[in-house]
Design an enzyme around this catalytic site. Structure first.
Site, PDB file in Angstrom:
ATOM      1  N   ARG A  87       0.799  -1.229   0.000  1.00  0.00           N
ATOM      2  CA  ARG A  87       0.000   0.000   0.000  1.00  0.00           C
ATOM      3  C   ARG A  87       0.831   1.277   0.000  1.00  0.00           C
ATOM      4  O   ARG A  87       0.273   2.371  -0.113  1.00  0.00           O
ATOM      5  CB  ARG A  87      -0.888   0.009   1.231  1.00  0.00           C
ATOM      6  CG  ARG A  87      -0.109  -0.015   2.542  1.00  0.00           C
ATOM      7  CD  ARG A  87      -1.040  -0.261   3.712  1.00  0.00           C
ATOM      8  NE  ARG A  87      -0.318  -0.425   4.970  1.00  0.00           N
ATOM      9  CZ  ARG A  87      -0.911  -0.697   6.125  1.00  0.00           C
ATOM     10  NH1 ARG A  87      -2.224  -0.840   6.161  1.00  0.00           N
ATOM     11  NH2 ARG A  87      -0.209  -0.838   7.224  1.00  0.00           N
ATOM     12  N   ARG A  99      -1.214  -4.712   2.765  1.00  0.00           N
ATOM     13  CA  ARG A  99       0.228  -4.540   3.010  1.00  0.00           C
ATOM     14  C   ARG A  99       1.095  -5.711   2.539  1.00  0.00           C
ATOM     15  O   ARG A  99       2.214  -5.527   2.050  1.00  0.00           O
ATOM     16  CB  ARG A  99       0.414  -4.357   4.522  1.00  0.00           C
ATOM     17  CG  ARG A  99       1.847  -4.424   5.039  1.00  0.00           C
ATOM     18  CD  ARG A  99       1.839  -4.260   6.546  1.00  0.00           C
ATOM     19  NE  ARG A  99       3.090  -4.624   7.182  1.00  0.00           N
ATOM     20  CZ  ARG A  99       4.038  -3.747   7.547  1.00  0.00           C
ATOM     21  NH1 ARG A  99       3.873  -2.476   7.304  1.00  0.00           N
ATOM     22  NH2 ARG A  99       5.130  -4.159   8.151  1.00  0.00           N
ATOM     23  N   GLU A 115      11.706   5.915   5.275  1.00  0.00           N
ATOM     24  CA  GLU A 115      10.247   6.061   5.375  1.00  0.00           C
ATOM     25  C   GLU A 115       9.904   7.429   4.822  1.00  0.00           C
ATOM     26  O   GLU A 115      10.125   8.454   5.478  1.00  0.00           O
ATOM     27  CB  GLU A 115       9.783   5.940   6.831  1.00  0.00           C
ATOM     28  CG  GLU A 115      10.047   4.595   7.480  1.00  0.00           C
ATOM     29  CD  GLU A 115       9.062   3.501   7.045  1.00  0.00           C
ATOM     30  OE1 GLU A 115       8.083   3.796   6.337  1.00  0.00           O
ATOM     31  OE2 GLU A 115       9.302   2.340   7.431  1.00  0.00           O
TER      32      GLU A 115
HETATM   33  O1  0X9 Z   1       7.741  -2.084   9.888  1.00  0.00           O
HETATM   34  C1  0X9 Z   1       8.368  -2.064   8.835  1.00  0.00           C
HETATM   35  O2  0X9 Z   1       8.546  -3.048   8.133  1.00  0.00           O
HETATM   36  C2  0X9 Z   1       8.955  -0.739   8.334  1.00  0.00           C
HETATM   37  N1  0X9 Z   1       7.990   0.305   8.531  1.00  0.00           N
HETATM   38  S1  0X9 Z   1       6.608   0.356   7.617  1.00  0.00           S
HETATM   39  O3  0X9 Z   1       5.759   1.378   8.187  1.00  0.00           O
HETATM   40  N2  0X9 Z   1       6.961   0.849   6.158  1.00  0.00           N
HETATM   41  O4  0X9 Z   1       6.005  -0.920   7.587  1.00  0.00           O
HETATM   42  C3  0X9 Z   1      10.243  -0.409   9.085  1.00  0.00           C
HETATM   43  C4  0X9 Z   1      11.349  -1.426   9.010  1.00  0.00           C
HETATM   44  C5  0X9 Z   1      12.664  -0.872   9.428  1.00  0.00           C
HETATM   45  N3  0X9 Z   1      13.657  -1.872   9.696  1.00  0.00           N
HETATM   46  C6  0X9 Z   1      15.007  -1.683   9.635  1.00  0.00           C
HETATM   47  N4  0X9 Z   1      15.504  -0.582   9.168  1.00  0.00           N
HETATM   48  N5  0X9 Z   1      15.819  -2.636  10.088  1.00  0.00           N
HETATM   49 ZN    ZN Z   2       6.841  -0.362   4.587  1.00  0.00          ZN
END
Ligand code: 0X9
Ligand code: ZN
Length: 426
Positions: A187, A240, A386
């Site tokens: 999404r 998602r 992000e």
């Molecule tokens: O939760 C996630 O998978 C990511 N955020 S999201 O809101 N796009 O779903 C963040 C993952 C970050 N992980 C690392 N950088 N290791």
């Molecule tokens: Zn994500």
């Protein structure tokens, strides 16, 4: 009556796909919920027990004090009961989410009418996986010495997963690599747009970006989660995960970003419940899309200097680790790359990014792609970006917002690339 008639006329004017989407999110409501820190655990527990509801904070971080809650019609009464029983301040923001989703689909289709496919106007619309693939396939003819397309595998529903390599055409092999992926989460539509914008900066706007390709190659995979992404275009805008069924017939899909085989399977940061958004799969790499991204990383092992994963939303530059509160070796070097990106963005447009280890600045994650890139594929720097929020639920910017979002983000990506190249010369 008039509005029903207008709605019907709109339906007749637009594509069949959009007509199907008429029922998409019918009578789903969005509530705004404000709460005290002391209520946080109670709400988290409720959210975990009710995975069909989506609790979205403005920053997606653990220290939120408000949420937008997306709720299907059959769950509205029990949600309001929960709010009232616990004296939680709430109000309805959206009565029927379907009209909003439809308006966005109509906007997108209208903007696509003037397309000269396979060329894409990145700033003018959001594109499907097959439109993006056709565009990638058209690039080697336009840039025979600089653009190379390779299929690295198939999605669960047998969509070809393609990767573009961009060089400066000097024929030098085995340069260090900057690897960028997009659309791990279906999404997050600004993610593929950003990947496409990067491609156009490096190919069409080469004169201004030559220095980024002198000693480095760029490898870009705009859509990892092809099936999920397609599903958000045709059926369910806020989906998602992947589309491979799970052992629960009611819940489809796995979170690719919890499915990587490095520190996989911790309950802190992933879930074994197929109905949850962060479902990690039955075993590591049991999703074909995760396998493809793994293979892409391993293919470049030894020369993978910077891994950048494009997500939304929240304005973060997230570094490993996600699985532990400890910091990786060379954390400070990675921080200096993130620092360059965040500073460039704040100078350019006052966009404020938070950066640091995922575990601290966002929340714990287990089995995600950035941890794998650092822990197994030996990337020197791994960053999850992000991108900023847009639209009503953060994942859904209007087409008219694409330009502002991607031009600002490019300033950050470019500055980070310059810092990587300076810090790690070939
Ligand atoms: O939760 C996630 O998978 C990511 N955020 S999201 O809101 N796009 O779903 C963040 C993952 C970050 N992980 C690392 N950088 N290791
Ligand atoms: Zn994500």
């Amino acid at each position: 009556m008039t509005s029903i008639l207008v709605g019907f006329l709109i339906c007749l004017m637009v594509q069949p796909m959009v007509i199907l989407a008429w029922q998409d999110y019918k009578d789903f409501k969005v509530y705004e919920l404000n709460f005290q820190t002391s209520d946080k655990d109670l709400i988290s527990r409720y959210a975990k027990e009710n995975p069909l509801l989506d609790f979205l904070g403005p920053h997606r971080a653990k220290n939120e004090s408000s949420y937008r809650v997306m709720v299907p019609p059959e769950k509205c009464d029990s949600l309001v009961k929960f709010f009232k029983e616990n004296n939680l301040e709430h109000r309805v923001l959206v009565e029927d989410l379907s009209s909003y989703v439809l308006a966005q689909r109509v906007e997108n289709q209208r903007n696509k009418k003037h397309l000269q496919l396979p060329h894409l106007d990145v700033l003018g619309a959001f594109y499907t996986h097959s439109e993006i693939n056709d565009y990638l396939d058209s690039l080697p003819a336009r840039f025979p010495k600089r653009a190379f397309v390779k299929q690295f595998g198939w999605s669960y529903e047998r969509r070809p997963l393609k990767v573009l390599t961009i060089t400066n055409g000097d024929g030098r092999r085995d340069k260090p690599v900057i690897l960028v992926d997009g659309t791990v989460h279906a999404r997050e539509w600004i993610s593929p747009s950003m990947a496409l914008y990067i491609i156009q900066q490096l190919l069409d706007n080469y004169s201004e970006n030559q220095e980024l390709l002198e000693d480095y190659d760029w490898v870009i995979m705009p859509v990892v989660n092809a099936d999920g992404y397609e599903f958000t275009h045709t059926d369910s805008r806020y989906f998602r995960k992947t589309r491979k069924p799970t052992n629960d017939p009611d819940c489809v899909g796995t979170d690719i970003n919890r499915n990587f085989g490095y520190e996989w399977g911790h309950d802190e940061g992933s879930s074994g419940d197929p109905c949850e958004a962060i479902y990690r799969g039955e075993t590591p790499f049991d999703q074909p899309e995760t396998q493809v991204l793994r293979d892409l990383m391993l293919h470049h092992k030894g020369r993978l200097i910077w891994y950048l994963s494009l997500h939304s939303y929240g304005n973060y530059l997230l570094l490993p680790w996600g699985h532990t509160s400890e910091f990786p070796e060379h954390y400070q070097d990675m921080m200096s790359v993130a620092d360059a990106g965040a500073k460039a963005i704040v100078f350019h447009s006052n966009g404020i990014y938070t950066y640091g280890s995922t575990y601290y600045v966002l929340y714990p994650t287990s089995g995600d792609s950035a941890d794998y890139a650092l822990g197994v594929a030996n990337a020197t720097v791994a960053i999850t970006m992000e991108l900023p929020a847009g639209g009503f639920l953060g994942f859904d910017p209007w087409v008219s917002h694409i330009e502002g979002l991607v031009t600002e983000s490019w300033v950050g990506v470019r500055a980070m690339a310059v810092e990587v190249i300076r810090h790690y010369p070939a």
